[in-house]
Write an enzyme that holds these catalytic residues in place. Structure first.
Site, mmCIF file in Angstrom:
data_model
loop_
_atom_site.group_PDB
_atom_site.id
_atom_site.type_symbol
_atom_site.label_atom_id
_atom_site.label_comp_id
_atom_site.label_asym_id
_atom_site.label_seq_id
_atom_site.Cartn_x
_atom_site.Cartn_y
_atom_site.Cartn_z
ATOM 1 C CB THR A 166 84.003 82.437 55.475
ATOM 2 O OG1 THR A 166 84.137 83.841 55.625
ATOM 3 C CG2 THR A 166 83.196 82.161 54.231
ATOM 4 C CB SER A 208 89.615 84.845 61.827
ATOM 5 O OG SER A 208 89.980 85.303 60.545
ATOM 6 C CB THR A 215 90.252 82.929 54.961
ATOM 7 O OG1 THR A 215 89.417 84.068 54.722
ATOM 8 C CG2 THR A 215 89.539 81.665 54.522
ATOM 9 C CG ASP A 216 89.544 87.901 56.771
ATOM 10 O OD1 ASP A 216 89.781 87.519 55.609
ATOM 11 O OD2 ASP A 216 88.517 88.548 57.077
HETATM 12 C C1 SIN Z 1 87.002 85.353 58.848
HETATM 13 O O1 SIN Z 1 88.217 85.446 58.672
HETATM 14 O O2 SIN Z 1 86.516 84.911 59.893
HETATM 15 C C2 SIN Z 1 86.056 85.828 57.796
HETATM 16 C C3 SIN Z 1 86.568 85.624 56.433
HETATM 17 C C4 SIN Z 1 86.757 84.187 56.056
HETATM 18 O O3 SIN Z 1 86.722 83.251 56.837
HETATM 19 O O4 SIN Z 1 86.977 83.980 54.827
#
Ligand code: SIN
Length: 355
Positions: free
Chosen positions: A29, A84, A117-118
């Site tokens: 993100t 991710s 973040t995932d």
């Molecule tokens: C991801 O994990 O690539 C998408 C969600 C995020 O980064 O918050």
């Protein structure tokens, strides 16, 4: 210019003696952008939630952050460009290899990795165990895409580079920096689907904080990591390790399927103190008898799983994950099963008690 307002250490250091930080971008993100509005997602409601992860290149993110030049010389590379949730084991091998290679270069003082973040907490823990250097390695991310109102990515990236460039971060293992906080890769977990303070370290709290060029650590990681880690990430052929969960009425269907698929290890995300419903517990005990490593973690999100607490681990041959959540327990179990040494329960338990 923002640099004018930074404390002396960050703003007036002569550029010649600034640290050199390698930034490895993987998407997420933090590199996300609104890719068009639709009737279902008109612009007015697309401020933070409707976007695609992994769109902007690292050069775009850095160009929007000229103040970084006051903190470090940056050497950036776009490694992959993914959401991710799609992280693969093959890419994990590549990343560990790449970060280790960057850190062996004398002129590189630290590495920052931008990530979604995932699955960030899993990649961070893998690197915490697989990077063999005391130089700082910092993962950062964003909860809001780069095109959102109040995007959190630029400040998180600035803070991550600030921490990676700081002497106090040396020897602290792999760090995760978001929302002005510095977390240990072992402890941190994503706790919200949307909030900018999504990353927390339950029970133990953050290691420290970073703000406007200032970095302060309030504690140090206690478990073995990086240079002291004897674990190696496999270059290929990761052992098949999956997670099953206990819940009301959990059946043995998933364990049976995993056994048929030739799984090497199973992490059980148990209820409460890693407890398992009777059918699931029996199926997992049977899996141990057939040579599969079984680790008991908890789905609760905080606290620890007590060995021989509510489940007779000694009798059934289970390993307790202690304070590791199921996703991190899986990372550790994969590394433990990848080595040359045999993996009896006692050895696995000792690994889980050490890392
Ligand atoms: C991801 O994990 O690539 C998408 C969600 C995020 O980064 O918050």
């Amino acid at each position: 210019m923002l640099a004018d307002f930074l404390p002396t250490s960050a703003s007036s250091a002569s550029s010649a003696c600034l640290p050199r930080i390698a930034v490895v971008a993987t998407g997420g993100t933090i590199a996300g952008a609104l890719t068009g509005t639709t009737a279902a997602a008109p612009a007015a409601v697309s401020l933070t939630a409707h976007y695609q992860a992994g769109i902007l290149e690292i050069e775009d993110l850095l160009e929007a952050l000229p103040v970084l030049a006051s903190v470090a010389h940056i050497e950036a590379e776009q490694s992959v460009q993914i959401d991710s949730k799609d992280m693969t084991l093959a890419y994990w091998s590549q990343l560990v290899y790449r970060v280790n290679a960057l850190l062996t270069r004398a002129e590189i003082d630290g590495v920052v990795i931008t990530h979604g973040t995932d699955t960030l907490e899993e990649t961070a823990f893998l690197l915490h165990l697989g990077v063999k250097s005391s130089k700082p390695v910092v993962l950062t991310a964003a909860m809001r895409p780069a095109t959102a109102l109040s995007a959190d990515g630029p400040l998180n990236l600035f803070n991550a580079v600030t921490v990676a460039a700081h002497q106090a971060a040396i020897g602290q293992g792999v760090l995760v920096v978001l929302n002005n906080q510095i977390h240990c890769a072992r402890d941190v977990t994503k706790t919200s689907t949307y909030a900018v303070d999504a990353f927390r370290s339950p029970e133990v709290g953050a290691l420290g904080w970073v703000q406007d060029g200032r970095v302060e650590f309030q504690r140090a990681p206690q478990r073995r990591h990086t240079c002291a880690s004897e674990l190696e990430a496999p270059l290929e052929a990761w052992p098949l390790v999956e997670i099953v969960m206990n819940y009301a009425g959990a059946s043995t269907v998933l364990v049976d399927a995993l056994m048929a698929a030739g799984v090497r290890g199973i992490v059980a995300a148990g209820t409460g103190n890693g407890s398992l419903g009777a059918p699931l517990q029996q199926a997992l005990a049977q899996a141990v008898r057939r040579g599969v490593a079984v680790v008991r973690a908890s789905r609760v999100g905080a606290g620890h799983v007590m060995r021989n607490g509510v489940v007779p681990d000694d009798e059934l041959g289970f390993v307790s994950a202690g304070t590791l959540n199921p996703y991190k327990a899986r990372v550790l179990l994969m590394l433990a099963l990848s080595g040359d040494q045999p993996a009896p329960t006692s050895r696995l338990q000792s690994i889980f008690d050490t890392y």
